[in-house]
Design a protein around this motif. Structure first.
Motif, PDB file in Angstrom:
ATOM      1  N   LEU A 198       0.843  -1.191   0.000  1.00  0.00           N
ATOM      2  CA  LEU A 198       0.000   0.000   0.000  1.00  0.00           C
ATOM      3  C   LEU A 198       0.883   1.247   0.000  1.00  0.00           C
ATOM      4  N   GLU A 199       1.895   1.234   0.841  1.00  0.00           N
ATOM      5  CA  GLU A 199       2.809   2.373   0.908  1.00  0.00           C
ATOM      6  C   GLU A 199       3.506   2.596  -0.432  1.00  0.00           C
ATOM      7  N   LYS A 200       3.908   1.515  -1.093  1.00  0.00           N
ATOM      8  CA  LYS A 200       4.547   1.633  -2.411  1.00  0.00           C
ATOM      9  C   LYS A 200       3.592   2.252  -3.424  1.00  0.00           C
ATOM     10  N   VAL A 202       4.324   6.032  -5.283  1.00  0.00           N
ATOM     11  CA  VAL A 202       4.593   6.238  -6.713  1.00  0.00           C
ATOM     12  C   VAL A 202       3.419   6.878  -7.449  1.00  0.00           C
ATOM     13  N   SER A 203       2.290   6.972  -6.804  1.00  0.00           N
ATOM     14  CA  SER A 203       1.090   7.509  -7.440  1.00  0.00           C
ATOM     15  C   SER A 203       1.210   9.008  -7.693  1.00  0.00           C
ATOM     16  N   ARG A 225      -3.717   9.662  -5.228  1.00  0.00           N
ATOM     17  CA  ARG A 225      -3.433   9.044  -3.912  1.00  0.00           C
ATOM     18  C   ARG A 225      -4.677   8.851  -3.067  1.00  0.00           C
ATOM     19  N   LEU A 226      -5.526   9.859  -3.026  1.00  0.00           N
ATOM     20  CA  LEU A 226      -6.736   9.750  -2.215  1.00  0.00           C
ATOM     21  C   LEU A 226      -7.595   8.574  -2.674  1.00  0.00           C
ATOM     22  N   ALA A 227      -7.670   8.340  -3.972  1.00  0.00           N
ATOM     23  CA  ALA A 227      -8.463   7.215  -4.494  1.00  0.00           C
ATOM     24  C   ALA A 227      -7.928   5.894  -3.944  1.00  0.00           C
ATOM     25  N   ILE A 228      -6.615   5.749  -3.895  1.00  0.00           N
ATOM     26  CA  ILE A 228      -6.007   4.523  -3.364  1.00  0.00           C
ATOM     27  C   ILE A 228      -6.359   4.359  -1.893  1.00  0.00           C
ATOM     28  N   TYR A 229      -6.236   5.441  -1.133  1.00  0.00           N
ATOM     29  CA  TYR A 229      -6.591   5.365   0.295  1.00  0.00           C
ATOM     30  C   TYR A 229      -8.069   5.037   0.490  1.00  0.00           C
ATOM     31  N   LEU A 230      -8.945   5.630  -0.310  1.00  0.00           N
ATOM     32  CA  LEU A 230     -10.375   5.358  -0.157  1.00  0.00           C
ATOM     33  C   LEU A 230     -10.696   3.894  -0.443  1.00  0.00           C
ATOM     34  N   LEU A 273      -8.396  -3.831  -3.348  1.00  0.00           N
ATOM     35  CA  LEU A 273      -8.180  -2.954  -2.190  1.00  0.00           C
ATOM     36  C   LEU A 273      -9.331  -3.094  -1.191  1.00  0.00           C
ATOM     37  N   ARG A 274     -10.527  -3.420  -1.671  1.00  0.00           N
ATOM     38  CA  ARG A 274     -11.670  -3.655  -0.762  1.00  0.00           C
ATOM     39  C   ARG A 274     -11.398  -4.865   0.131  1.00  0.00           C
TER      40      ARG A 274
END
Length: 186
Positions: free
Chosen positions: A7-9, A13-14, A19-24, A135-136
């Motif tokens: 997740l951190e990677k 690189v995003s 980035r917010l989309a990945i976190y959501l 990611l879910r």
């Protein structure tokens, strides 16, 4: 499924606008369409109100539409650090009420979202078969690791079926070790 540290990677690189989309997806368990359908007013007092998605409403026409199921409408508490990330994202990237704008100020298209996700995966060096929807599953697993009950996981992910909800949760070696060592009950 995401491996430790991935997740951190992905976030590192995003593009900042993604980035917010990945976190959501990974922290709150939102679906792609739900993320694309978010409006700036959906987060208030630390609670994200998931009430719509953005996708194809008729042949070749995109628009706001209901979430996948009525049970997918939900209120999700948002960690303070993610509220801050949300607000920073809005100040830099939102157009009107659209959190993830594409051309013309409408939400980002499915194709562009998919292309950005593929670039992030490649740049991060993660499994190229990893789908954004995975990611879910990561989020569901993290909820369980934090002690969430089955019903709580269902509510957070917007599921009405325990079978569907359980399919998103992956047993991790560290979590199983905690159970075997008696460090965690559940």
């Amino acid at each position: 499924t995401l491996e430790d540290g991935e997740l951190e990677k992905l976030v590192m690189v995003s593009a900042e606008s993604f980035r917010l989309a990945i976190y959501l997806g990974a922290v709150l368990g939102l679906r792609r369409g739900e993320i694309r359908g978010l409006k700036t007013s959906d987060l208030s007092d630390g609670v994200l109100r998931v009430r719509r998605s953005w996708g194809e409403v008729s042949e070749g026409v995109s628009g706001y539409k209901p979430t996948k199921t009525e049970g997918s409408n939900r209120d999700v508490p948002v960690p303070e650090w993610l509220v801050k990330t949300w607000n920073e994202h809005l100040s830099k990237f939102a157009v009107g009420e659209v959190v993830f704008p594409g051309r013309g100020g409408t939400p980002i298209s499915s194709d562009v979202f998919h292309d950005r996700w593929n670039k992030v995966k490649k740049d991060a060096g993660v499994n190229p078969k990893l789908h954004f929807h995975d990611l879910r599953g990561y989020a569901g697993t993290e909820f369980v690791k934090k002690g969430a009950t089955e019903r709580e996981v269902m509510a957070l992910l917007g599921h009405t079926s325990t079978q569907v909800s359980l399919s998103y949760q992956k047993a991790t070696l560290s979590a199983l070790s905690e159970v075997m060592d008696g460090r965690r009950k559940g």
